[in-house]
Write a protein that holds these residues in place. Structure first.
Motif, PDB file in Angstrom:
ATOM      1  N   ASP A  15       0.535  -1.039  -0.245  1.00 43.17           N
ATOM      2  CA  ASP A  15       0.326   0.065  -0.134  1.00 43.17           C
ATOM      3  C   ASP A  15       0.834   1.344  -0.485  1.00 43.17           C
ATOM      4  O   ASP A  15       0.534   2.305  -0.315  1.00 43.17           O
ATOM      5  N   GLN A  16       1.996   1.527   0.045  1.00 44.38           N
ATOM      6  CA  GLN A  16       3.227   2.198  -0.784  1.00 44.38           C
ATOM      7  C   GLN A  16       3.510   3.026  -1.936  1.00 44.38           C
ATOM      8  O   GLN A  16       3.868   1.254  -2.487  1.00 44.38           O
ATOM      9  N   PRO A  17       3.264   4.097  -2.593  1.00 49.34           N
ATOM     10  CA  PRO A  17       3.557   3.803  -3.783  1.00 49.34           C
ATOM     11  C   PRO A  17       5.348   3.825  -3.809  1.00 49.34           C
ATOM     12  O   PRO A  17       5.413   4.726  -3.185  1.00 49.34           O
ATOM     13  N   ILE A  18       5.643   3.583  -4.966  1.00 48.33           N
ATOM     14  CA  ILE A  18       7.442   2.845  -4.705  1.00 48.33           C
ATOM     15  C   ILE A  18       7.833   2.966  -6.373  1.00 48.33           C
ATOM     16  O   ILE A  18       9.328   3.168  -6.397  1.00 48.33           O
ATOM     17  N   ALA A  19       7.450   3.329  -6.795  1.00 48.91           N
ATOM     18  CA  ALA A  19       7.988   3.027  -8.938  1.00 48.91           C
ATOM     19  C   ALA A  19       6.078   4.283  -9.532  1.00 48.91           C
ATOM     20  O   ALA A  19       5.029   4.004  -9.650  1.00 48.91           O
ATOM     21  N   LEU A  20       6.820   4.776 -10.622  1.00 53.57           N
ATOM     22  CA  LEU A  20       6.089   5.620 -11.585  1.00 53.57           C
ATOM     23  C   LEU A  20       6.958   4.887 -12.709  1.00 53.57           C
ATOM     24  O   LEU A  20       7.700   4.996 -12.973  1.00 53.57           O
ATOM     25  N   MET A  21       5.662   4.024 -13.758  1.00 52.48           N
ATOM     26  CA  MET A  21       6.020   3.283 -14.307  1.00 52.48           C
ATOM     27  C   MET A  21       5.313   3.570 -15.923  1.00 52.48           C
ATOM     28  O   MET A  21       4.439   3.759 -16.113  1.00 52.48           O
ATOM     29  N   ARG A  22       6.224   4.518 -17.088  1.00 50.99           N
ATOM     30  CA  ARG A  22       6.382   4.442 -18.541  1.00 50.99           C
ATOM     31  C   ARG A  22       6.349   3.599 -19.241  1.00 50.99           C
ATOM     32  O   ARG A  22       7.980   3.367 -19.246  1.00 50.99           O
ATOM     33  N   ASN A  23       5.396   3.155 -19.731  1.00 46.46           N
ATOM     34  CA  ASN A  23       6.082   2.048 -20.746  1.00 46.46           C
ATOM     35  C   ASN A  23       5.513   3.075 -22.806  1.00 46.46           C
ATOM     36  O   ASN A  23       4.549   3.010 -22.611  1.00 46.46           O
ATOM     37  N   HIS A  24       6.456   1.849 -23.373  1.00 48.93           N
ATOM     38  CA  HIS A  24       5.814   1.952 -25.311  1.00 48.93           C
ATOM     39  C   HIS A  24       5.646   0.945 -25.761  1.00 48.93           C
ATOM     40  O   HIS A  24       6.971   0.579 -25.144  1.00 48.93           O
ATOM     41  N   LEU A  25       5.219   0.747 -26.847  1.00 51.72           N
ATOM     42  CA  LEU A  25       5.028  -0.580 -26.949  1.00 51.72           C
ATOM     43  C   LEU A  25       5.157  -0.377 -28.773  1.00 51.72           C
ATOM     44  O   LEU A  25       4.215   0.811 -29.081  1.00 51.72           O
ATOM     45  N   THR A  82      16.619   5.901 -11.283  1.00 48.04           N
ATOM     46  CA  THR A  82      15.974   5.277 -13.167  1.00 48.04           C
ATOM     47  C   THR A  82      15.974   4.475 -13.951  1.00 48.04           C
ATOM     48  O   THR A  82      17.468   3.750 -13.493  1.00 48.04           O
ATOM     49  N   MET A  83      15.703   4.412 -14.151  1.00 45.57           N
ATOM     50  CA  MET A  83      15.421   2.572 -15.272  1.00 45.57           C
ATOM     51  C   MET A  83      14.722   3.041 -16.588  1.00 45.57           C
ATOM     52  O   MET A  83      13.567   3.006 -16.282  1.00 45.57           O
ATOM     53  N   THR A  84      16.075   2.692 -17.474  1.00 46.26           N
ATOM     54  CA  THR A  84      15.536   2.626 -18.710  1.00 46.26           C
ATOM     55  C   THR A  84      15.759   1.309 -19.188  1.00 46.26           C
ATOM     56  O   THR A  84      16.779   1.107 -19.856  1.00 46.26           O
ATOM     57  N   GLY A 124      11.315   0.966 -21.722  1.00 48.72           N
ATOM     58  CA  GLY A 124      10.373   1.554 -20.592  1.00 48.72           C
ATOM     59  C   GLY A 124      11.242   2.285 -19.895  1.00 48.72           C
ATOM     60  O   GLY A 124      12.547   2.438 -20.195  1.00 48.72           O
ATOM     61  N   SER A 125      10.579   3.479 -19.012  1.00 51.60           N
ATOM     62  CA  SER A 125      11.615   4.639 -18.335  1.00 51.60           C
ATOM     63  C   SER A 125      10.849   4.538 -16.991  1.00 51.60           C
ATOM     64  O   SER A 125       9.847   5.260 -16.712  1.00 51.60           O
ATOM     65  N   HIS A 126      11.372   4.205 -15.916  1.00 47.30           N
ATOM     66  CA  HIS A 126      11.098   3.955 -14.764  1.00 47.30           C
ATOM     67  C   HIS A 126      11.631   4.636 -13.566  1.00 47.30           C
ATOM     68  O   HIS A 126      12.512   4.718 -13.864  1.00 47.30           O
ATOM     69  N   VAL A 127      10.849   5.335 -12.699  1.00 44.77           N
ATOM     70  CA  VAL A 127      11.635   6.216 -11.574  1.00 44.77           C
ATOM     71  C   VAL A 127      11.197   5.115 -10.058  1.00 44.77           C
ATOM     72  O   VAL A 127      10.067   4.765  -9.779  1.00 44.77           O
ATOM     73  N   TYR A 128      11.974   4.905  -9.406  1.00 47.10           N
ATOM     74  CA  TYR A 128      11.521   4.173  -7.865  1.00 47.10           C
ATOM     75  C   TYR A 128      12.202   5.181  -6.495  1.00 47.10           C
ATOM     76  O   TYR A 128      13.149   6.113  -7.021  1.00 47.10           O
TER      77      TYR A 128
END
Length: 247
Positions: A145-155, A213-215, A229-233
């Motif tokens: 129940d805690q936000p840990i990541a904002l995830m952006r993906n393109h397909l 960050t992770m791409t 994907g381009s994600h932030v944690y």
């Protein structure tokens, strides 16, 4: 707070810096469960007075533990012990599946599922023309129940049918595999930066808080890019781990 005070002793004759003595003992109380996640601590001025330390010394001790991800400062709340940090091996896997395996109660809030023109980075990763439509997916991932990541993906458009409902039920890679996409390899880069105002709001962090960050560009067994994907944690709640071998 009285019992907590009695559990930490400061040896002024020791060559160990005072800030580190305090930080090390407080860390032991956190890791042993004496101070469980969510415990609120007094402000630095009060703690400095209780332990007979200067305010800069106490500020240095607390910052040391914030940097290690054991404490978090929140405006209007103060300093709290954070929940156990999520550690994830660097491998081609779904964050949702990793959290589920570790019994961290994953949950997803889907923010966007829609076609969008590919920017330069997305177009290069997916090998499409810049400005061509791709499927954009943005999700907020929770653990316990805690936000840990904002995830952006393109397909690539048309690769797989995705809806907000199916994305909320599980991980993207699971859905890709169910649709017959065989994920084989990936190229990824890990870094860090400060949170934007929007990211801080979604992740319940202060503006400018450190985010990992992770791409990643994932390929199928034919070497065709199937996801970028381009994600932030939240760095206070999340870390990457890897195993390296000598050569």
């Amino acid at each position: 707070m009285e019992s907590f005070t009695k559990l930490i002793t400061i040896d002024r004759a020791s060559p160990v810096p005072l800030y580190f003595q305090f930080a090390q003992q407080l860390q032991q109380l956190i890791e042993s469960g004496v101070l469980p996640p969510g415990t609120r601590l007094s402000n630095e001025i009060a703690l400095a007075d209780q332990f007979g330390l200067s305010r800069p010394t106490m500020r240095q001790a607390m910052q040391h533990l914030v940097d290690k991800g054991l404490l978090a400062r929140k405006r209007g709340v103060g300093t709290q012990v954070v929940a156990d940090r999520i550690r994830r091996q660097v491998e081609l896997s779904s964050l949702y599946d990793d959290l589920e395996r570790d019994e961290r109660r994953p949950r997803t809030k889907v923010l966007t599922v829609e076609p969008r023109p590919a920017d330069a980075a997305t177009a290069a990763a997916l090998r499409v023309e810049e400005g061509a439509d791709v499927l954009a997916v943005e999700r907020l991932r929770f653990a316990d129940d805690q936000p840990i990541a904002l995830m952006r993906n393109h397909l690539p458009l048309g690769l797989v049918e995705l809806t907000a409902e199916t994305l909320a039920e599980g991980g993207l890679y699971r859905l890709l595999r169910r649709s017959g996409v065989n994920l084989h390899t990936a190229e990824q880069a890990i870094g860090a930066r400060g949170a934007t105002t929007a990211e801080a709001r979604l992740l319940e962090e202060n503006r400018g808080a450190t985010l990992l960050t992770m791409t990643r560009t994932a390929y199928d067994d034919a070497g065709t890019p199937v996801e970028y994907g381009s994600h932030v944690y939240r760095a206070s709640r999340y870390s990457f781990e890897m195993t390296v071998a000598a050569r």
